[in-house]
Motif scaffolding. Structure first.
Motif, PDB file in Angstrom:
ATOM      1  N   ARG A 194       0.827  -1.198   0.000  1.00  0.00           N
ATOM      2  CA  ARG A 194       0.000   0.000   0.000  1.00  0.00           C
ATOM      3  C   ARG A 194       0.862   1.250   0.000  1.00  0.00           C
ATOM      4  N   GLU A 198       0.694   3.886  -3.007  1.00  0.00           N
ATOM      5  CA  GLU A 198       0.255   5.261  -2.783  1.00  0.00           C
ATOM      6  C   GLU A 198       1.373   6.259  -3.049  1.00  0.00           C
ATOM      7  N   HIS A 221      -5.190  -5.839  -5.194  1.00  0.00           N
ATOM      8  CA  HIS A 221      -6.157  -6.619  -4.410  1.00  0.00           C
ATOM      9  C   HIS A 221      -6.875  -7.660  -5.280  1.00  0.00           C
ATOM     10  N   ARG A 446      -9.125   9.383   1.969  1.00  0.00           N
ATOM     11  CA  ARG A 446      -8.265   8.201   2.033  1.00  0.00           C
ATOM     12  C   ARG A 446      -7.651   8.053   3.423  1.00  0.00           C
ATOM     13  N   PRO A 447      -7.782   6.897   4.062  1.00  0.00           N
ATOM     14  CA  PRO A 447      -7.186   6.691   5.381  1.00  0.00           C
ATOM     15  C   PRO A 447      -5.659   6.797   5.317  1.00  0.00           C
ATOM     16  N   PHE A 450      -3.820   2.259   6.916  1.00  0.00           N
ATOM     17  CA  PHE A 450      -4.790   1.227   6.546  1.00  0.00           C
ATOM     18  C   PHE A 450      -4.014  -0.067   6.337  1.00  0.00           C
ATOM     19  N   LEU A 457     -11.150  -6.337   0.492  1.00  0.00           N
ATOM     20  CA  LEU A 457     -10.975  -5.525  -0.711  1.00  0.00           C
ATOM     21  C   LEU A 457     -10.957  -6.396  -1.960  1.00  0.00           C
ATOM     22  N   ALA A 485     -13.821   3.061   7.039  1.00  0.00           N
ATOM     23  CA  ALA A 485     -12.462   3.091   6.484  1.00  0.00           C
ATOM     24  C   ALA A 485     -12.348   2.178   5.272  1.00  0.00           C
ATOM     25  N   GLU A 489     -11.394   3.392   1.508  1.00  0.00           N
ATOM     26  CA  GLU A 489     -10.304   2.798   0.728  1.00  0.00           C
ATOM     27  C   GLU A 489     -10.812   2.283  -0.611  1.00  0.00           C
ATOM     28  N   THR A 490     -11.992   1.694  -0.612  1.00  0.00           N
ATOM     29  CA  THR A 490     -12.569   1.176  -1.854  1.00  0.00           C
ATOM     30  C   THR A 490     -12.812   2.292  -2.862  1.00  0.00           C
ATOM     31  N   HIS A 492     -11.437   5.268  -2.873  1.00  0.00           N
ATOM     32  CA  HIS A 492     -10.155   5.856  -3.253  1.00  0.00           C
ATOM     33  C   HIS A 492      -9.481   5.040  -4.360  1.00  0.00           C
ATOM     34  N   LEU A 493      -9.554   3.725  -4.271  1.00  0.00           N
ATOM     35  CA  LEU A 493      -8.872   2.867  -5.241  1.00  0.00           C
ATOM     36  C   LEU A 493      -9.589   2.827  -6.592  1.00  0.00           C
TER      37      LEU A 493
END
Length: 531
Positions: A194, A198, A221, A446-447, A450, A457, A485, A489-490, A492-493
């Motif tokens: 991650r 990122e 993922h 976005r966290p 994480f 995911l 969270a 994340e979902t 954001h991706l």
């Protein structure tokens, strides 16, 4: 930039190797410069073990080996210096070293005999030539090393036509497309994927996309063969493929494959099935992806080298074969990088040994900075050499493994340059959900931290986000378990799969249908002209 070729030829009967340095460019291209011949039995098998499997050697002997005249056990840095001196003084020889150590940036092309022919040559292909030095302190600086086998070189030293044909420039108005694959298989050791993902995403968004016509897609993922194939087809291929994940000899971990691993040959078939969209560069940020020896071949050579030095130990371990036997019965060599080259990919950056998560992350950023972000973008080999230098000078180098800097290696063609058009990337408009149709809360930001949740995911990616997947995904559980969270994340991706993203808060009291409809109406009025 001076360019040289180091041509390696081996003689299994004599257990010897010859190194010939040639001029690669200029009016004297192909001219002989210097030669050195070395016989393996004349030198310590421990030193050969160190050259052929450097990381393992350093990890085994750091803090426990005493050299003559030393009172304290050698550190990893001292062991590397000793190996470098052996490589420079005995293997390459002073004549070759003095030519390569002259001031200025240089490219050294390592040519090893044709595949399926020479076990010893395969071992030499993984030698970390960059660490070579002389006893007087002379070192190789600003050296880019590129490896290639004889069967990938045509007449007159030119590359095969299929390799040269794949290395074409961008069409007018075409974006340079990058596919970053972060592959993980169920049950494998967790990686710092991650953070690498990122950091790479943020680096492209801030340093490359605003000024270069580049687009980057990320797969993560639960990545499967089908998802990679779909991405290749939908985008009509990619110019660069960046692969991050666990690697083994001629195998990369990938979910859904036999044993959760895909071989170099299988990866090649995947590109063929997707329409033969051949990338110009493949960056393999995976352990052992640049190794050419099969496991059983390396075990035979390694056992012979260790066994010859300790006859008593060898007598009690009958599986240790003589070096003569190991060299006289080669079974060929292969690897992920070699398979990609044989399929027509012009250049492959791969890892000779195991590589640490932190070094892999920093190397990727340094490499793409030199390759795509610099105003004066250079060749791939030059970008890798400069990235290695940047890493060696970085403040964080103390936390890295001593062998990390000698781990990356470039395979393939010389002089390839991926020069994107100097124009703002169209992907700048899709970096985040747009418009941001949400309330004032920051819950879908976005966290920052994480960890884990890969299984959840992966299930969302594979079951909900497919074209034929269900229309609704329900995240259910007790308060404080991280449902919000996970949703953040979902989004954001995979926000690019949605036209709009709405966020509604249903606490401290239930969100009624009337209130929901009113809020939705207000936000669409403010954000959508069509609405």
């Amino acid at each position: 930039m001076a360019k040289f070729t180091l041509r390696i030829s081996t003689n299994a009967d004599q257990k010897a190797a010859q190194f010939e340095l040639l001029k690669e460019d200029g009016p004297q291209a192909g001219s002989h410069i210097a030669t050195n011949t070395v016989r393996l039995p004349e030198h310590s098998s421990a030193m050969w073990e160190g050259l052929f499997d450097t990381r393992r050697y350093i990890e085994r002997y750091a803090g426990s080996m005493l050299f003559e005249g030393q009172k304290e056990p050698a550190t990893a840095e001292v062991l590397l210096e000793k190996l470098g001196e052996f490589l420079g003084e005995k293997v390459l020889g002073r004549a070759i070293m003095q030519e390569l150590a002259t001031p200025g940036r240089k490219v050294l092309a390592i040519q090893v005999p044709t595949t399926e022919e020479d076990l010893l040559a395969a071992a030499f292909a993984r030698v970390p030539w960059e660490i070579a030095r002389l006893e007087d302190g002379t070192r190789l600086r600003n050296l880019a090393v590129r490896a290639m086998t004889h069967d990938l070189i045509g007449q007159g030293g030119q590359a095969r036509q299929d390799l040269a044909g794949a290395a074409q420039g961008l069409a007018p108005g075409e974006s340079l497309r990058v596919l970053a694959v972060f592959a993980e298989a169920p049950g494998s050791r967790p990686l710092a994927m991650r953070r690498e993902r990122e950091d790479l995403r943020q680096f492209f968004a801030q340093k490359i996309l605003p000024r270069q016509q580049v687009e980057i897609d990320l797969l993560c993922h639960g990545v499967t063969r089908q998802q990679i194939k779909d991405a290749l087809c939908s985008r009509r291929g990619y110019h660069i493929v960046h692969w991050s994940g666990h690697g083994h000899h001629n195998a990369l971990e990938l979910q859904g494959e036999s044993g959760n691993c895909i071989t170099g040959q299988d990866l090649v078939e995947l590109f063929a099935e997707a329409g033969d969209f051949i990338p110009q560069l493949f960056f393999l940020s995976a352990c052992h992806s640049g190794a050419l020896l099969r496991a059983k071949d390396w075990a035979s050579l390694h056992a012979a080298l260790v066994g010859e030095e300790n006859l008593a130990q060898k007598a009690t371990r009958p599986e240790h074969r003589q070096l003569d036997d190991a060299l006289a019965n080669p079974s060929g060599y292969t690897g992920t990088a070699l398979a990609l080259l044989q399929a027509g990919i012009p250049q492959v950056v791969a890892m000779r040994y195991a590589v640490g998560d932190e070094y892999a992350r920093q190397l990727a950023l340094a490499f793409y900075r030199r390759l795509l972000a610099d105003q004066q973008a250079g060749e791939v080999g030059e970008a890798l050499a400069l990235a290695r230098s940047d890493m060696a000078d970085a403040e964080e180098q103390a936390s890295l493994h001593a062998v990390d800097h000698a781990t990356p290696l470039l395979f393939g063609l010389p002089g390839q340059q991926l020069a994107p058009h100097r124009k703002r990337s169209p992907q700048m408009e899709r970096l985040a959900p747009k418009p941001r149709l949400q309330d004032q809360s920051k819950e879908l930001v976005r966290p920052e931290v994480f960890v884990g949740r890969g299984t959840a995911l992966s299930r969302l990616r594979q079951e909900w986000l497919q074209d034929d997947g269900p229309g609704v995904a329900l995240l259910q559980g007790l308060a404080g378990l991280g449902k919000t969270a996970l949703a953040a994340e979902t989004i954001h991706l995979w926000h690019e799969q949605f036209d709009y993203v709405f966020v509604f808060q249903a606490k401290p009291e239930a969100l009624s249908l009337d209130v929901f409809s009113t809020q939705l109406n207000h936000r669409l009025l403010a954000a959508s002209i069509v609405y």
